[in-house]
Each structure stands twice: as structure tokens, then as C-alpha cells.
Design an enzyme around this catalytic site. Structure first.
Site: not given
Ligand code: GAR
Length: 219
Positions: A94, A110, A146, A174
Site C-alpha cells: 500500500l 505475516h 511487513d 497458528a
Molecule cells: C498467509 O500465510 C499470510 O500470512 C501470508 O500469505 C498467506 C496467505 O494465505 N502473508 C504474507 O506473506 C504477507 N507478507 P491465505 O490467503 O490462505 O490467508
């Protein structure tokens, strides 16, 4: 009971964290209501899941660049009277202007114990680094990727013989526990940012908020 905070979830793909938030917010007692889901990708599976739950869901057109994409996001947020934003696998940065306008009203999950392993491929990099604890972090969003005041973290063990996929699955379980707990704290205004550190208003929670050590079944 206080009004539930109208919350948007921004996704880019699978949307499993979004689903965890929707499930938690299905209870009337939960202090946030998931009132909108937006995706940076038109084909995101999470959009269907949101619509099945009866939540307005739309893809954001970024083809005209970041400014027009964010203008479309702002318009949708205004139309749905959104107060809080949860980033859940939203793979777009963003702009600083957007982040400033929504300061301390945007949170992100994250898959690492920040500040370690910001960015992508966190599970691979955690295994390469030989860390023995890994996990996930929910934080208020700042302009850098992040980055921002940490609200809570969940730690999981790294086991011998782990593959990135096995570790990712343990962390994801988790994430699904942690994110709804954190949104509840933020929506109930139990956490505030002081000098870029999160402080909880409930003194019993002051140290760690909803932070948890997550032991997967069988460990
Ligand atoms: C999750 O593991 C989240 O923590 C990560 O993307 C995945 C999305 O999974 N986010 C990042 O890496 C942000 N920097 P989801 O679409 O099943 O929630």
C-alpha cells in the site's frame, strides 16, 4: 453492546486467514463484522468463499497502476463504511499516503516472527537459517513491507526433517488461531500504539496481548 467495527479483509489468493476471520465474526459477540472483501486478483479463491458467506466481495483493478487501484479500494471502503482493514495474504504494497490515511486502522498477518524474515519464502528461509522457533506476526501496517508495531505473535517449533510445506502448514494453523484473537483486541480498542510499541489496556494482557505458543496436536 458496542457497535461492531465494520472491517474489510484484503486478499490476493486462497483466503484461508480471511475465512478464519469470517468464522470468528459469525458470532454476534465478536467485536468486528466482516463487511467487505477485496482482492488484488480477480480469480482469487477467497472471493467465492466470501460470497458464500454473504459478504460483498470484489476484485480491484490494478491495471491502471497503483494510484487508480487504491482509489478503487478507497471508494469501496467508503461505500461500505469500513472502519478497519485486515490484510490477509494481500500481496500488494500500500502507498505511504494510503497507509497514513488509515494509520493504526490497518493490520497485517505475516508468516514469520518479525522482524525476522520479512518478505516472501519465509518458511524456506527459516529452515535455511536453522531457527528452532518460527511462527507468525500480526502488526499495524506502516509503509515499509511487513513493517509496523507488533500486536501479537504465535510461535511454533521447527522440527527435524521439516520441509517448507510442513512448516508452512504448522504456521498457517497458528495464523488461523492468532488473527481472530488480534482483530478482536483491535476492534474492541484494547490495544494502542505508543512510540511505535503496542500497549494493551487490559493490564493482565499488557505483556503479550493475545500472543501464544502454539503446540500442534501430537507434540
Ligand atoms: C498467509 O500465510 C499470510 O500470512 C501470508 O500469505 C498467506 C496467505 O494465505 N502473508 C504474507 O506473506 C504477507 N507478507 P491465505 O490467503 O490462505 O490467508
Amino acid at each position: 453492546m458496542a457497535a461492531r467495527r465494520r472491517t474489510a479483509v484484503l486478499i490476493s489468493g486462497r483466503g484461508s486467514n480471511m475465512a478464519a476471520l469470517i468464522d470468528a465474526a459469525a458470532s454476534e459477540a465478536y467485536p468486528a463484522e466482516i463487511a467487505l472483501v477485496l482482492s488484488s486478483r480477480a480469480g482469487a479463491a477467497g472471493l467465492d468463499r466470501a460470497r458464500e458467506a454473504g459478504i460483498p466481495a470484489a476484485a480491484i483493478d490494478y491495471s491502471g497502476g497503483q494510484a487508480s487501484g487504491e482509489a478503487a479500494i478507497e471508494a469501496a471502503l467508503a461505500e461500505h463504511k469500513i472502519e478497519l482493514i485486515c490484510l490477509a495474504g494481500f500481496m500488494r504494497l500500500l502507498s505511504p499516503d494510503f497507509v497514513d490515511r488509515w494509520r493504526d486502522r490497518v493490520i497485517n498477518i505475516h508468516p514469520s516472527l518479525l522482524p525476522a524474515f520479512a518478505g516472501v519464502n519465509t518458511h524456506h528461509r527459516a529452515l535455511d537459517a536453522g531457527v528452532k522457533l518460527h511462527g507468525c506476526t500480526v502488526h499495524f501496517v506502516r509503509a515499509a513491507m511487513d513493517n509496523g508495531p507488533i500486536i501479537a505473535q504465535a510461535a511454533v517449533p521447527v522440527l527435524e526433517g521439516d520441509t517448507p510445506e510442513a512448516l508452512a502448514a504448522r504456521v498457517l494453523a497458528a495464523e488461523h488461531l492468532l488473527y481472530p484473537k488480534v482483530l478482536a483486541q483491535v476492534a474492541a480498542e484494547r490495544v494502542r500504539v505508543v512510540n511505535e510499541i503496542c500497549v494493551f489496556s487490559d493490564r493482565r494482557r499488557e505483556i503479550g496481548g493475545p500472543t501464544l505458543l502454539y503446540s500442534p496436536p501430537g507434540l
